[in-house]
Design a protein around this motif. Structure first.
Motif, PDB file in Angstrom:
ATOM      1  N   GLN A 184       4.390   2.878   1.659  1.00 15.86           N
ATOM      2  CA  GLN A 184       5.019   3.274   0.387  1.00 15.86           C
ATOM      3  C   GLN A 184       4.805   2.202  -0.683  1.00 15.86           C
ATOM      4  O   GLN A 184       4.485   2.517  -1.831  1.00 15.86           O
ATOM      5  N   ALA A 185       4.989   0.943  -0.279  1.00 15.65           N
ATOM      6  CA  ALA A 185       4.812  -0.157  -1.230  1.00 15.65           C
ATOM      7  C   ALA A 185       3.354  -0.211  -1.696  1.00 15.65           C
ATOM      8  O   ALA A 185       3.074  -0.492  -2.863  1.00 15.65           O
ATOM      9  N   ALA A 186       2.429   0.087  -0.781  1.00 18.88           N
ATOM     10  CA  ALA A 186       0.999   0.090  -1.125  1.00 18.88           C
ATOM     11  C   ALA A 186       0.700   1.180  -2.141  1.00 18.88           C
ATOM     12  O   ALA A 186      -0.023   0.949  -3.119  1.00 18.88           O
ATOM     13  N   ALA A 187       1.277   2.366  -1.937  1.00 13.47           N
ATOM     14  CA  ALA A 187       1.041   3.478  -2.860  1.00 13.47           C
ATOM     15  C   ALA A 187       1.601   3.143  -4.246  1.00 13.47           C
ATOM     16  O   ALA A 187       0.978   3.440  -5.274  1.00 13.47           O
ATOM     17  N   ALA A 188       2.773   2.481  -4.276  1.00 16.76           N
ATOM     18  CA  ALA A 188       3.385   2.103  -5.562  1.00 16.76           C
ATOM     19  C   ALA A 188       2.474   1.125  -6.301  1.00 16.76           C
ATOM     20  O   ALA A 188       2.283   1.231  -7.520  1.00 16.76           O
ATOM     21  N   LEU A 189       1.894   0.184  -5.550  1.00 16.02           N
ATOM     22  CA  LEU A 189       1.006  -0.814  -6.150  1.00 16.02           C
ATOM     23  C   LEU A 189      -0.242  -0.136  -6.729  1.00 16.02           C
ATOM     24  O   LEU A 189      -0.683  -0.447  -7.839  1.00 16.02           O
ATOM     25  N   ASP A 190      -0.801   0.817  -5.992  1.00 14.99           N
ATOM     26  CA  ASP A 190      -1.987   1.537  -6.462  1.00 14.99           C
ATOM     27  C   ASP A 190      -1.684   2.327  -7.736  1.00 14.99           C
ATOM     28  O   ASP A 190      -2.515   2.403  -8.641  1.00 14.99           O
ATOM     29  N   ARG A 191      -0.468   2.909  -7.822  1.00 11.53           N
ATOM     30  CA  ARG A 191      -0.087   3.653  -9.037  1.00 11.53           C
ATOM     31  C   ARG A 191       0.013   2.708 -10.233  1.00 11.53           C
ATOM     32  O   ARG A 191      -0.432   3.029 -11.329  1.00 11.53           O
ATOM     33  N   THR A 192       0.593   1.523  -9.999  1.00 10.19           N
ATOM     34  CA  THR A 192       0.724   0.541 -11.086  1.00 10.19           C
ATOM     35  C   THR A 192      -0.654   0.153 -11.610  1.00 10.19           C
ATOM     36  O   THR A 192      -0.873   0.080 -12.826  1.00 10.19           O
ATOM     37  N   VAL A 193      -1.589  -0.063 -10.680  1.00 11.56           N
ATOM     38  CA  VAL A 193      -2.942  -0.468 -11.069  1.00 11.56           C
ATOM     39  C   VAL A 193      -3.643   0.656 -11.837  1.00 11.56           C
ATOM     40  O   VAL A 193      -4.305   0.419 -12.849  1.00 11.56           O
ATOM     41  N   ALA A 194      -3.458   1.902 -11.370  1.00  8.95           N
ATOM     42  CA  ALA A 194      -4.088   3.038 -12.042  1.00  8.95           C
ATOM     43  C   ALA A 194      -3.580   3.153 -13.479  1.00  8.95           C
ATOM     44  O   ALA A 194      -4.321   3.500 -14.398  1.00  8.95           O
ATOM     45  N   GLU A 195      -2.307   2.818 -13.679  1.00 11.33           N
ATOM     46  CA  GLU A 195      -1.685   2.977 -14.987  1.00 11.33           C
ATOM     47  C   GLU A 195      -1.933   1.781 -15.907  1.00 11.33           C
ATOM     48  O   GLU A 195      -2.150   1.955 -17.107  1.00 11.33           O
ATOM     49  N   HIS A 196      -1.893   0.573 -15.342  1.00 16.80           N
ATOM     50  CA  HIS A 196      -1.870  -0.622 -16.199  1.00 16.80           C
ATOM     51  C   HIS A 196      -3.051  -1.553 -16.024  1.00 16.80           C
ATOM     52  O   HIS A 196      -3.101  -2.596 -16.666  1.00 16.80           O
ATOM     53  N   GLY A 197      -3.960  -1.258 -15.112  1.00 20.62           N
ATOM     54  CA  GLY A 197      -5.081  -2.164 -14.910  1.00 20.62           C
ATOM     55  C   GLY A 197      -4.862  -3.081 -13.715  1.00 20.62           C
ATOM     56  O   GLY A 197      -3.802  -3.068 -13.099  1.00 20.62           O
ATOM     57  N   PRO A 198      -5.886  -3.879 -13.353  1.00 14.78           N
ATOM     58  CA  PRO A 198      -5.928  -4.542 -12.052  1.00 14.78           C
ATOM     59  C   PRO A 198      -5.036  -5.774 -11.872  1.00 14.78           C
ATOM     60  O   PRO A 198      -4.799  -6.172 -10.734  1.00 14.78           O
ATOM     61  N   TYR A 199      -4.541  -6.387 -12.945  1.00  9.09           N
ATOM     62  CA  TYR A 199      -3.840  -7.667 -12.757  1.00  9.09           C
ATOM     63  C   TYR A 199      -2.343  -7.471 -12.549  1.00  9.09           C
ATOM     64  O   TYR A 199      -1.669  -6.842 -13.361  1.00  9.09           O
ATOM     65  N   LEU A 200      -1.865  -8.011 -11.428  1.00  6.28           N
ATOM     66  CA  LEU A 200      -0.465  -7.819 -11.041  1.00  6.28           C
ATOM     67  C   LEU A 200       0.229  -9.174 -10.904  1.00  6.28           C
ATOM     68  O   LEU A 200      -0.420 -10.178 -10.629  1.00  6.28           O
ATOM     69  N   VAL A 201       1.541  -9.167 -11.066  1.00  7.74           N
ATOM     70  CA  VAL A 201       2.340 -10.384 -10.899  1.00  7.74           C
ATOM     71  C   VAL A 201       3.414 -10.122  -9.850  1.00  7.74           C
ATOM     72  O   VAL A 201       4.129  -9.124  -9.935  1.00  7.74           O
ATOM     73  N   TRP A 202       3.484 -11.004  -8.862  1.00  8.25           N
ATOM     74  CA  TRP A 202       4.538 -10.872  -7.843  1.00  8.25           C
ATOM     75  C   TRP A 202       5.867 -11.201  -8.511  1.00  8.25           C
ATOM     76  O   TRP A 202       6.081 -12.304  -8.985  1.00  8.25           O
ATOM     77  N   THR A 203       6.787 -10.211  -8.540  1.00 14.42           N
ATOM     78  CA  THR A 203       8.043 -10.369  -9.262  1.00 14.42           C
ATOM     79  C   THR A 203       9.213 -10.183  -8.297  1.00 14.42           C
ATOM     80  O   THR A 203       9.316  -9.142  -7.646  1.00 14.42           O
ATOM     81  N   THR A 204      10.066 -11.181  -8.204  1.00 15.20           N
ATOM     82  CA  THR A 204      11.255 -11.077  -7.341  1.00 15.20           C
ATOM     83  C   THR A 204      12.456 -10.698  -8.207  1.00 15.20           C
ATOM     84  O   THR A 204      12.373 -10.706  -9.432  1.00 15.20           O
ATOM     85  N   LYS A 205      13.575 -10.401  -7.557  1.00 15.82           N
ATOM     86  CA  LYS A 205      14.812 -10.107  -8.290  1.00 15.82           C
ATOM     87  C   LYS A 205      15.424 -11.396  -8.833  1.00 15.82           C
ATOM     88  O   LYS A 205      16.401 -11.349  -9.579  1.00 15.82           O
ATOM     89  N   ASN A 206      14.866 -12.529  -8.398  1.00 12.02           N
ATOM     90  CA  ASN A 206      15.268 -13.831  -8.939  1.00 12.02           C
ATOM     91  C   ASN A 206      16.771 -14.109  -8.771  1.00 12.02           C
ATOM     92  O   ASN A 206      17.407 -14.646  -9.677  1.00 12.02           O
ATOM     93  N   ASP A 207      17.314 -13.727  -7.597  1.00 17.11           N
ATOM     94  CA  ASP A 207      18.716 -14.059  -7.326  1.00 17.11           C
ATOM     95  C   ASP A 207      18.808 -14.781  -5.980  1.00 17.11           C
ATOM     96  O   ASP A 207      17.791 -15.079  -5.355  1.00 17.11           O
ATOM     97  N   ALA A 208      20.034 -15.047  -5.550  1.00 22.42           N
ATOM     98  CA  ALA A 208      20.242 -15.848  -4.334  1.00 22.42           C
ATOM     99  C   ALA A 208      19.760 -15.139  -3.073  1.00 22.42           C
ATOM    100  O   ALA A 208      19.500 -15.783  -2.063  1.00 22.42           O
ATOM    101  N   ARG A 209      19.616 -13.796  -3.119  1.00 19.73           N
ATOM    102  CA  ARG A 209      19.221 -13.055  -1.923  1.00 19.73           C
ATOM    103  C   ARG A 209      17.721 -13.055  -1.684  1.00 19.73           C
ATOM    104  O   ARG A 209      17.266 -12.575  -0.647  1.00 19.73           O
ATOM    105  N   VAL A 210      16.940 -13.558  -2.634  1.00 17.57           N
ATOM    106  CA  VAL A 210      15.470 -13.525  -2.478  1.00 17.57           C
ATOM    107  C   VAL A 210      15.054 -14.387  -1.279  1.00 17.57           C
ATOM    108  O   VAL A 210      15.480 -15.526  -1.140  1.00 17.57           O
ATOM    109  N   ASP A 211      14.241 -13.799  -0.409  1.00 20.83           N
ATOM    110  CA  ASP A 211      13.748 -14.466   0.796  1.00 20.83           C
ATOM    111  C   ASP A 211      12.840 -15.647   0.417  1.00 20.83           C
ATOM    112  O   ASP A 211      12.103 -15.564  -0.561  1.00 20.83           O
ATOM    113  N   PRO A 212      12.888 -16.744   1.206  1.00 18.14           N
ATOM    114  CA  PRO A 212      12.035 -17.902   0.882  1.00 18.14           C
ATOM    115  C   PRO A 212      10.546 -17.552   0.764  1.00 18.14           C
ATOM    116  O   PRO A 212       9.847 -18.097  -0.093  1.00 18.14           O
ATOM    117  N   ALA A 213      10.061 -16.636   1.608  1.00 15.28           N
ATOM    118  CA  ALA A 213       8.638 -16.249   1.558  1.00 15.28           C
ATOM    119  C   ALA A 213       8.328 -15.614   0.202  1.00 15.28           C
ATOM    120  O   ALA A 213       7.289 -15.886  -0.405  1.00 15.28           O
TER     121      ALA A 213
END
Ligand SMILES: [Zn+2]
Length: 231
Positions: free
Chosen positions: A145-174
């Protein structure tokens, strides 16, 4: 005749290459092949290789049966798709990863079941094992599902993506380490040697997104030029 190696150690071949890695490759090739379609047991050659690692044959056969039972996602009549090529999509990358993930599962399950035989708790461990495979497959579906979402984003906005977290205390270290990483779908960030997809790390807890670097629905930012020499 050499004694079987203990499970905890990573045996090496005459060239010093880890034997486990070679077996994982052989297993992944098998899971990706036409031979695995509809199969209910591992081929004798692979069973023998796993037993040579010091694993119980009974445990290996049980792990193989469990791993072969659910069909692989994205598999076609001739086997699983391969990664790369001109028509790379994240969905395709994920489908080509799946044989490797199934191979890792098989080896891990064979080790867990071997250990359970030693401890005299094999029936209980076998019961647990089906639960492990279920969670393994749920993770696989989330990844798809996450892969399909990424492919849709690329189809709509072009190839460059940014890894975006929720930027809160629950974000996993990885995920925190990946925050802000710019990537494309044919060059996904890697975590422990596996291509990482935002929204599909650390089980079901990942809330990350691959946001477009350039959002085509938004006007490009304009920079007001300052007249030179005026402060
Ligand atoms: Zn995350």
């Amino acid at each position: 005749v050499t004694a079987p190696a203990p499970v905890e150690q990573q045996p090496v071949d005459q060239q010093g290459h880890p034997v486990e890695d070679a077996i994982l490759v052989a297993l992944a090739l098998y899971f990706a092949s036409k031979l695995a379609i509809g199969a209910t047991r591992l081929p004798a050659r692979l069973v023998a290789q796993l037993v040579a690692l010091g694993l119980s044959e009974r445990a290996v056969r049980a792990a193989g049966r469990i791993a072969l039972a659910p069909p692989l996602t994205g598999r076609r009549r001739h086997g699983s798709p391969t990664a790369g090529g001109a028509r790379t999509t994240t969905v395709r990358t994920v489908a080509s990863d799946e044989p490797e993930m199934r191979a890792r599962y098989t080896l891990a399950a064979a080790k867990r079941l071997t250990q359970a035989i030693t401890l005299g708790v094999y029936p209980q461990a076998l019961q647990l094992e089906r639960g492990y495979l279920d969670s393994h497959r749920r993770a696989g579906r989330r990844r798809a599902q996450a892969a399909a979402a990424l492919d849709r984003t690329v189809a709509e906005h072009g190839p460059y993506l940014v890894w975006t977290t929720k930027n809160d205390a629950r974000v996993d270290p990885a995920c925190r380490r990946l925050a802000g990483t710019v990537f494309t779908i044919d060059n996904l960030p890697s975590v422990d040697g596996t291509p990482a997809i935002p929204g599909a790390l650390h089980g079901g807890e990942c809330r990350c997104e691959g946001k477009p670097l350039f959002d085509r629905s938004q006007p490009l930012p304009t920079i007001k030029a300052q007249p030179v020499g005026v402060s």
